[in-house]
Scaffold this active site. Sequence first.
Site, mmCIF file in Angstrom:
data_model
loop_
_atom_site.group_PDB
_atom_site.id
_atom_site.type_symbol
_atom_site.label_atom_id
_atom_site.label_comp_id
_atom_site.label_asym_id
_atom_site.label_seq_id
_atom_site.Cartn_x
_atom_site.Cartn_y
_atom_site.Cartn_z
ATOM 1 N N GLU A 53 10.804 -1.756 -4.367
ATOM 2 C CA GLU A 53 12.098 -1.724 -3.695
ATOM 3 C C GLU A 53 12.242 -2.881 -2.709
ATOM 4 O O GLU A 53 13.324 -3.468 -2.581
ATOM 5 C CB GLU A 53 12.275 -0.386 -2.958
ATOM 6 C CG GLU A 53 12.194 0.835 -3.859
ATOM 7 C CD GLU A 53 10.797 1.419 -3.939
ATOM 8 O OE1 GLU A 53 10.679 2.648 -3.991
ATOM 9 O OE2 GLU A 53 9.818 0.635 -3.954
ATOM 10 N N CYS A 87 9.420 2.734 1.958
ATOM 11 C CA CYS A 87 10.536 2.111 1.243
ATOM 12 C C CYS A 87 11.839 2.857 1.501
ATOM 13 O O CYS A 87 12.921 2.258 1.502
ATOM 14 C CB CYS A 87 10.251 2.075 -0.251
ATOM 15 S SG CYS A 87 8.902 0.951 -0.687
ATOM 16 N N ARG A 188 -9.857 -2.955 -21.302
ATOM 17 C CA ARG A 188 -10.757 -2.961 -20.143
ATOM 18 C C ARG A 188 -10.050 -3.496 -18.899
ATOM 19 O O ARG A 188 -10.245 -2.991 -17.797
ATOM 20 C CB ARG A 188 -11.990 -3.818 -20.438
ATOM 21 C CG ARG A 188 -12.943 -3.231 -21.459
ATOM 22 C CD ARG A 188 -14.100 -4.172 -21.711
ATOM 23 N NE ARG A 188 -15.013 -3.644 -22.729
ATOM 24 C CZ ARG A 188 -16.081 -4.287 -23.190
ATOM 25 N NH1 ARG A 188 -16.364 -5.501 -22.717
ATOM 26 N NH2 ARG A 188 -16.864 -3.727 -24.106
ATOM 27 N N THR A 200 -26.681 3.790 -25.212
ATOM 28 C CA THR A 200 -25.765 2.683 -25.533
ATOM 29 C C THR A 200 -26.077 1.468 -24.669
ATOM 30 O O THR A 200 -26.101 0.329 -25.153
ATOM 31 C CB THR A 200 -24.309 3.117 -25.327
ATOM 32 O OG1 THR A 200 -24.013 4.188 -26.229
ATOM 33 C CG2 THR A 200 -23.346 1.967 -25.576
ATOM 34 N N LEU A 208 -19.693 -5.096 -20.607
ATOM 35 C CA LEU A 208 -18.556 -4.249 -20.216
ATOM 36 C C LEU A 208 -17.600 -4.969 -19.262
ATOM 37 O O LEU A 208 -17.015 -4.361 -18.370
ATOM 38 C CB LEU A 208 -19.039 -2.931 -19.592
ATOM 39 C CG LEU A 208 -19.950 -2.061 -20.466
ATOM 40 C CD1 LEU A 208 -20.289 -0.766 -19.752
ATOM 41 C CD2 LEU A 208 -19.302 -1.771 -21.823
ATOM 42 N N GLY A 287 -22.385 6.466 -25.957
ATOM 43 C CA GLY A 287 -22.397 6.673 -27.399
ATOM 44 C C GLY A 287 -21.894 8.058 -27.790
ATOM 45 O O GLY A 287 -21.183 8.717 -27.041
ATOM 46 N N SER A 293 -19.693 15.009 -25.384
ATOM 47 C CA SER A 293 -19.773 15.904 -24.227
ATOM 48 C C SER A 293 -18.414 16.041 -23.553
ATOM 49 O O SER A 293 -18.053 17.128 -23.079
ATOM 50 C CB SER A 293 -20.822 15.407 -23.224
ATOM 51 O OG SER A 293 -20.462 14.160 -22.681
#
Length: 492
Positions: A53, A87, A188, A200, A208, A287, A293
Amino acid sequence: MQNGEIFMKRCIELANKAMGYASPNPMVGSVIVYEGKIIGEGYHENYGKSHAEVNAIASVKDKSLLPKSTLYVNLEPCAHFGKTPPCSDLIIEHKIPKVVIGCVDSFSEVAGKGIAKMENAGIEVIVGVLEKESRALNKRFFTFHEKERPYIILKWAESNDGFIAPKNQTAPFWMTSSESKKLVHQWRAEEDAILVGRITAKKDNPSLTVREVEGKNPVRIVIDKDLKLSDELNLFDSDSKTIVFNAIKTEEIDSNYFIKIPLNNLIENILSELYKQNIQSIIIEGGTITLQSFIDKNIWDEARIFATNKTLVEGVKAPTIDGEIISEEEIEGDKLTYYKSISSVEKIWKDFISENHQYYKLKTPESFFFCDNKKDADECAELVLNRIKQATAGSLWSYKKHNTDFPKKGDLFIITDWKGNAKAIIKTTNIKQIPFNQITPEFAKTEGEGDKSLSYWKKVHWDFFSREMEEYGEKPSEDMIIICEYFKILYV
């Protein structure tokens, strides 16, 4: 599309430019319209910088037009002092007479306060234009504040025979095309964090980070219960902050943060800690054990799954998932499928109508939990699940105080526990209004107290109504009217 929707769509387009940069703030865009034309626009470009705004108002060259203009914004203007002033105060200061809002901000510091402040200043406020689209834009922000956890995206690639990695993997392995890899790096850059499991991290040795596109690196997270991972792995370089969830220590070493957490309810404990860290969104990259899970606990929001044309014959089986397909696309020979998570309420209704076609055209019924505390709500849900409880009682006072419609004969409801997990579908069969002192032992038994006495029922419900009315400085009475709702259990 009406003019209001066109201008709100522009707000959403502007807001989306801040993807990956606004967090932990929401993405917000704003336009100012005078006589059907946009005379100013802006968006919240980066956390800590001016809000949408503010930028929209600043972009208007002729400020004398503001008192005759309409401001559009996809999210309710703030009413509190944060890194920038409210705002809503700025809108009031510039005497903008009308504000059109996409959706209300559920963040507790705002939550209707900005709307109330503007209305009290005489501004006409309209809420709900492209509301669904406005909420979808800020799904990360809303999930974080409403569920007190990050927005969770599951991501993996699998071979055409259903494996996520080869058998006896000894080196990093990538199945998808270069264009798919570039897209993953874009993802990412859009999220706050990315998480992998220990296996992994060890086998793939991923960085990553964002390398294929421009953008900020996410916070890297790894689960390493016994701290077995080598500190020579790419995860532990200084390119980005890394959080290591473990069972041994809490310690900060350079850009690596080791956080000790209880191993029971591991997923919930991790998400609770990420909420404290103000991480609003996370990609779970693997992985299989880690991904599954989250799936098994139904703690995820969307999944992005690449199916490649590679064949592995043997290997690590890909996770199995049950969700609703949102869309599919082809990327250089890879098939990318987007799923959204189905809540237990959506799932029980979907399963129910698949067996009871006469209800197919109905919308998903309202869901609710009994009582005002976790213990009693969960117990009541289990009583329905076990077909013991087949009635419920509420006070006429409550229905009137909260302007709530009475349930009607034939109404369907979905019963949940305290956390919103669906337990059963019920149908109202009868409604009676009875004074509290005339409740019968038969009703008390049907209402779920089983073999317990009527006096026990009265004590429990008197305490409940007392808590409910205390907030308003009132007390229950022996002759207060109770709404007795009888129901039939249709599906568990």
